[in-house]
Scaffold this motif. Sequence first.
Motif, PDB file in Angstrom:
ATOM      1  N   GLU A  48       0.801  -1.175   0.052  1.00  0.00           N
ATOM      2  CA  GLU A  48       0.068   0.017   0.011  1.00  0.00           C
ATOM      3  C   GLU A  48       1.011   1.149  -0.003  1.00  0.00           C
ATOM      4  OE1 GLU A  48      -2.809   2.340   3.393  1.00  0.00           O
ATOM      5  OE2 GLU A  48      -3.029   0.124   3.162  1.00  0.00           O
ATOM      6  N   ILE A  49       2.157   1.156   0.753  1.00  0.00           N
ATOM      7  CA  ILE A  49       2.586   2.324   0.699  1.00  0.00           C
ATOM      8  C   ILE A  49       3.446   2.849  -0.477  1.00  0.00           C
ATOM      9  CG2 ILE A  49       4.746   1.182   1.702  1.00  0.00           C
ATOM     10  CD1 ILE A  49       5.364   3.351   3.736  1.00  0.00           C
ATOM     11  N   PHE A  50       3.690   1.656  -1.323  1.00  0.00           N
ATOM     12  CA  PHE A  50       4.203   2.199  -2.635  1.00  0.00           C
ATOM     13  C   PHE A  50       3.713   3.522  -3.583  1.00  0.00           C
ATOM     14  CE2 PHE A  50       6.433  -2.215  -3.584  1.00  0.00           C
ATOM     15  CZ  PHE A  50       7.269  -2.158  -2.426  1.00  0.00           C
ATOM     16  N   SER A  51       2.376   3.390  -3.162  1.00  0.00           N
ATOM     17  CA  SER A  51       1.643   4.567  -3.871  1.00  0.00           C
ATOM     18  C   SER A  51       2.130   5.983  -3.392  1.00  0.00           C
ATOM     19  CB  SER A  51       0.319   4.538  -3.997  1.00  0.00           C
ATOM     20  OG  SER A  51      -0.080   4.772  -2.735  1.00  0.00           O
ATOM     21  N   GLU A  52       2.914   6.075  -2.237  1.00  0.00           N
ATOM     22  CA  GLU A  52       3.190   7.115  -1.534  1.00  0.00           C
ATOM     23  C   GLU A  52       4.515   7.342  -1.482  1.00  0.00           C
ATOM     24  OE1 GLU A  52       1.078   7.876   2.223  1.00  0.00           O
ATOM     25  OE2 GLU A  52      -0.209   6.096   1.709  1.00  0.00           O
ATOM     26  N   ILE A  53       5.571   6.431  -2.116  1.00  0.00           N
ATOM     27  CA  ILE A  53       6.803   6.770  -1.917  1.00  0.00           C
ATOM     28  C   ILE A  53       7.593   6.879  -3.294  1.00  0.00           C
ATOM     29  CG2 ILE A  53       7.164   5.601   0.318  1.00  0.00           C
ATOM     30  CD1 ILE A  53       8.290   3.300  -1.212  1.00  0.00           C
ATOM     31  N   ILE A  56      12.807   2.812  -2.600  1.00  0.00           N
ATOM     32  CA  ILE A  56      12.801   1.788  -1.614  1.00  0.00           C
ATOM     33  C   ILE A  56      14.565   1.407  -1.271  1.00  0.00           C
ATOM     34  CG2 ILE A  56      12.667   0.041  -3.176  1.00  0.00           C
ATOM     35  CD1 ILE A  56      11.151  -1.432  -0.948  1.00  0.00           C
ATOM     36  N   GLU A  57      14.772   1.337  -0.099  1.00  0.00           N
ATOM     37  CA  GLU A  57      16.127   0.791   0.021  1.00  0.00           C
ATOM     38  C   GLU A  57      16.256  -0.737   0.102  1.00  0.00           C
ATOM     39  OE1 GLU A  57      18.515   2.520   3.791  1.00  0.00           O
ATOM     40  OE2 GLU A  57      17.358   0.905   4.420  1.00  0.00           O
ATOM     41  N   GLU A  58      17.268  -1.266  -0.856  1.00  0.00           N
ATOM     42  CA  GLU A  58      17.424  -2.395  -1.109  1.00  0.00           C
ATOM     43  C   GLU A  58      18.679  -3.004  -0.182  1.00  0.00           C
ATOM     44  OE1 GLU A  58      18.974  -3.702  -4.811  1.00  0.00           O
ATOM     45  OE2 GLU A  58      19.430  -1.444  -5.285  1.00  0.00           O
ATOM     46  N   GLU A  59      19.541  -2.329   0.149  1.00  0.00           N
ATOM     47  CA  GLU A  59      20.524  -2.597   1.167  1.00  0.00           C
ATOM     48  C   GLU A  59      20.923  -1.736   2.174  1.00  0.00           C
ATOM     49  OE1 GLU A  59      24.947  -4.723   1.181  1.00  0.00           O
ATOM     50  OE2 GLU A  59      24.054  -4.117  -0.877  1.00  0.00           O
ATOM     51  N   LYS A  74       8.595  -5.849  -6.708  1.00  0.00           N
ATOM     52  CA  LYS A  74       7.497  -4.967  -6.911  1.00  0.00           C
ATOM     53  C   LYS A  74       7.747  -3.411  -6.887  1.00  0.00           C
ATOM     54  CE  LYS A  74       3.106  -4.595  -6.036  1.00  0.00           C
ATOM     55  NZ  LYS A  74       1.861  -4.656  -6.951  1.00  0.00           N
ATOM     56  N   ALA A  75       8.959  -3.236  -6.045  1.00  0.00           N
ATOM     57  CA  ALA A  75       9.433  -1.653  -6.216  1.00  0.00           C
ATOM     58  C   ALA A  75       9.529  -1.673  -7.766  1.00  0.00           C
ATOM     59  CB  ALA A  75      10.340  -1.453  -5.383  1.00  0.00           C
ATOM     60  N   SER A  76      10.615  -2.249  -8.093  1.00  0.00           N
ATOM     61  CA  SER A  76      10.849  -2.025  -9.551  1.00  0.00           C
ATOM     62  C   SER A  76       9.940  -1.966 -10.561  1.00  0.00           C
ATOM     63  CB  SER A  76      11.961  -3.369  -9.987  1.00  0.00           C
ATOM     64  OG  SER A  76      12.583  -2.972 -11.114  1.00  0.00           O
ATOM     65  N   ASP A  77       9.007  -3.006 -10.520  1.00  0.00           N
ATOM     66  CA  ASP A  77       7.774  -2.840 -11.508  1.00  0.00           C
ATOM     67  C   ASP A  77       7.033  -1.564 -11.226  1.00  0.00           C
ATOM     68  OD1 ASP A  77       8.462  -5.599 -12.110  1.00  0.00           O
ATOM     69  OD2 ASP A  77       6.768  -6.654 -10.737  1.00  0.00           O
ATOM     70  N   LYS A  78       7.049  -1.175 -10.111  1.00  0.00           N
ATOM     71  CA  LYS A  78       6.218   0.284  -9.766  1.00  0.00           C
ATOM     72  C   LYS A  78       7.108   1.529 -10.309  1.00  0.00           C
ATOM     73  CE  LYS A  78       2.620  -0.654  -7.724  1.00  0.00           C
ATOM     74  NZ  LYS A  78       1.147  -0.363  -8.143  1.00  0.00           N
ATOM     75  N   GLY A  79       8.225   1.200 -10.941  1.00  0.00           N
ATOM     76  CA  GLY A  79       9.198   2.180 -11.273  1.00  0.00           C
ATOM     77  C   GLY A  79      10.050   3.074 -10.072  1.00  0.00           C
ATOM     78  N   PHE A 103      21.288  13.000 -11.261  1.00  0.00           N
ATOM     79  CA  PHE A 103      20.134  14.157 -10.641  1.00  0.00           C
ATOM     80  C   PHE A 103      19.019  13.977 -11.561  1.00  0.00           C
ATOM     81  CE2 PHE A 103      18.764  18.283  -9.205  1.00  0.00           C
ATOM     82  CZ  PHE A 103      18.998  18.058  -8.013  1.00  0.00           C
ATOM     83  N   SER A 104      19.240  13.834 -12.862  1.00  0.00           N
ATOM     84  CA  SER A 104      18.170  13.864 -13.873  1.00  0.00           C
ATOM     85  C   SER A 104      16.993  12.865 -13.379  1.00  0.00           C
ATOM     86  CB  SER A 104      18.333  13.763 -14.997  1.00  0.00           C
ATOM     87  OG  SER A 104      19.077  12.409 -15.496  1.00  0.00           O
ATOM     88  N   GLN A 105      17.422  11.642 -12.722  1.00  0.00           N
ATOM     89  CA  GLN A 105      16.574  10.584 -12.245  1.00  0.00           C
ATOM     90  C   GLN A 105      15.645  11.173 -11.057  1.00  0.00           C
ATOM     91  OE1 GLN A 105      20.034   7.692 -11.753  1.00  0.00           O
ATOM     92  NE2 GLN A 105      18.283   6.359 -12.203  1.00  0.00           N
ATOM     93  N   PHE A 106      16.088  11.997 -10.599  1.00  0.00           N
ATOM     94  CA  PHE A 106      15.055  12.841  -9.527  1.00  0.00           C
ATOM     95  C   PHE A 106      14.125  13.791 -10.004  1.00  0.00           C
ATOM     96  CE2 PHE A 106      18.674  11.475  -6.596  1.00  0.00           C
ATOM     97  CZ  PHE A 106      18.079  10.780  -5.533  1.00  0.00           C
ATOM     98  N   LYS A 107      14.756  14.317 -11.067  1.00  0.00           N
ATOM     99  CA  LYS A 107      13.853  15.500 -11.664  1.00  0.00           C
ATOM    100  C   LYS A 107      12.630  14.934 -12.470  1.00  0.00           C
ATOM    101  CE  LYS A 107      17.472  18.781 -12.278  1.00  0.00           C
ATOM    102  NZ  LYS A 107      18.216  19.829 -13.433  1.00  0.00           N
ATOM    103  N   LYS A 108      12.764  13.585 -12.922  1.00  0.00           N
ATOM    104  CA  LYS A 108      11.760  13.125 -13.875  1.00  0.00           C
ATOM    105  C   LYS A 108      10.511  12.630 -12.945  1.00  0.00           C
ATOM    106  CE  LYS A 108      13.383   8.226 -14.069  1.00  0.00           C
ATOM    107  NZ  LYS A 108      13.851   7.250 -14.891  1.00  0.00           N
TER     108      LYS A 108
END
Length: 109
Positions: A48-53, A56-59, A74-79, A103-108
């Motif tokens: 449920e939280i995936f719609s609000e973030i 995700i921290e993988e390590e 699941k996180a990867s599938d959600k982009g 930085f462009s990854q954050f901007k998009k």
Amino acid sequence: NFPDVKIIPGREIEWPINGTKAHVVELFFPNRLFKILAHPSKDFDSFEIFSEIDGIEEENFTHKSKTDGKLIKKASDKGLLLFRNSDAHEIRFIGNLYTELKFSQFKKL
């Protein structure tokens, strides 16, 4: 001197979700708040939280843990962006794990 390195202020907070508390890192950009689900445990079974973030921290270095593969998929599938973090609650932990992103990854987002 590191002209390509950006320091982004942030904080870790607790979010109540499904009767438990998820740890979320908030990064403060000039026009946007960027949220990362921090060190989710293997028994974290709510997506449920995936719609609000945004990521995700993988390590995590401090918790000596890696996130369950089901959550990563699941996180990867959600982009969502994936992070490896030092969890720098103490200065000696800074840089033990880190994530390099353009930085462009954050901007998009």
